[in-house]
Motif scaffolding. Structure first.
Motif, PDB file in Angstrom:
ATOM      1  N   GLU A 198       0.841  -1.188   0.000  1.00  0.00           N
ATOM      2  CA  GLU A 198       0.000   0.000   0.000  1.00  0.00           C
ATOM      3  C   GLU A 198       0.880   1.243   0.000  1.00  0.00           C
ATOM      4  OE1 GLU A 198      -3.303   0.225   2.705  1.00  0.00           O
ATOM      5  OE2 GLU A 198      -3.228  -1.942   2.989  1.00  0.00           O
ATOM      6  N   THR A 199       0.400   2.291  -0.637  1.00  0.00           N
ATOM      7  CA  THR A 199       1.114   3.557  -0.663  1.00  0.00           C
ATOM      8  C   THR A 199       0.551   4.455   0.428  1.00  0.00           C
ATOM      9  OG1 THR A 199       1.471   3.354  -3.026  1.00  0.00           O
ATOM     10  CG2 THR A 199       1.702   5.546  -2.095  1.00  0.00           C
ATOM     11  N   ALA A 200       1.420   4.948   1.294  1.00  0.00           N
ATOM     12  CA  ALA A 200       0.986   5.800   2.394  1.00  0.00           C
ATOM     13  C   ALA A 200       0.867   7.258   1.971  1.00  0.00           C
ATOM     14  CB  ALA A 200       1.957   5.681   3.557  1.00  0.00           C
ATOM     15  N   GLU A 201       1.700   7.665   1.014  1.00  0.00           N
ATOM     16  CA  GLU A 201       1.714   9.068   0.623  1.00  0.00           C
ATOM     17  C   GLU A 201       2.239   9.196  -0.795  1.00  0.00           C
ATOM     18  OE1 GLU A 201       3.564  13.256   2.353  1.00  0.00           O
ATOM     19  OE2 GLU A 201       4.040  11.358   3.315  1.00  0.00           O
ATOM     20  N   VAL A 202       1.728  10.164  -1.517  1.00  0.00           N
ATOM     21  CA  VAL A 202       2.180  10.439  -2.869  1.00  0.00           C
ATOM     22  C   VAL A 202       2.632  11.890  -2.939  1.00  0.00           C
ATOM     23  CG1 VAL A 202       1.521  10.564  -5.306  1.00  0.00           C
ATOM     24  CG2 VAL A 202       0.604   8.743  -3.871  1.00  0.00           C
ATOM     25  N   LEU A 203       3.835  12.109  -3.440  1.00  0.00           N
ATOM     26  CA  LEU A 203       4.374  13.455  -3.606  1.00  0.00           C
ATOM     27  C   LEU A 203       4.616  13.730  -5.067  1.00  0.00           C
ATOM     28  CD1 LEU A 203       7.062  13.313  -0.767  1.00  0.00           C
ATOM     29  CD2 LEU A 203       4.777  14.306  -0.626  1.00  0.00           C
TER      30      LEU A 203
END
Length: 52
Positions: A41-46
């Motif tokens: 899972e991806t926690a954050e996208v920048l």
């Protein structure tokens, strides 16, 4: 120094939704049943990201 092992490895990084996961997993099994797949899972996208 020990032996040097040089291998050519093909890889792909894909970002999909959880709704697409079942389809992608079944496609991978059809194309390459021995494929190494890591799912997380991806926690954050920048960066330049636009939700569609």
């Amino acid at each position: 120094m020990g032996p040097i092992l040089i291998m050519k490895i093909k890889y792909s990084i894909q970002f999909i939704t959880r709704y697409e996961l079942a389809l992608v997993k079944s496609l991978i099994k059809k194309v390459d049943p021995q494929a190494f797949v890591s799912i997380s899972e991806t926690a954050e996208v920048l960066g330049n990201f636009r939700r569609s």
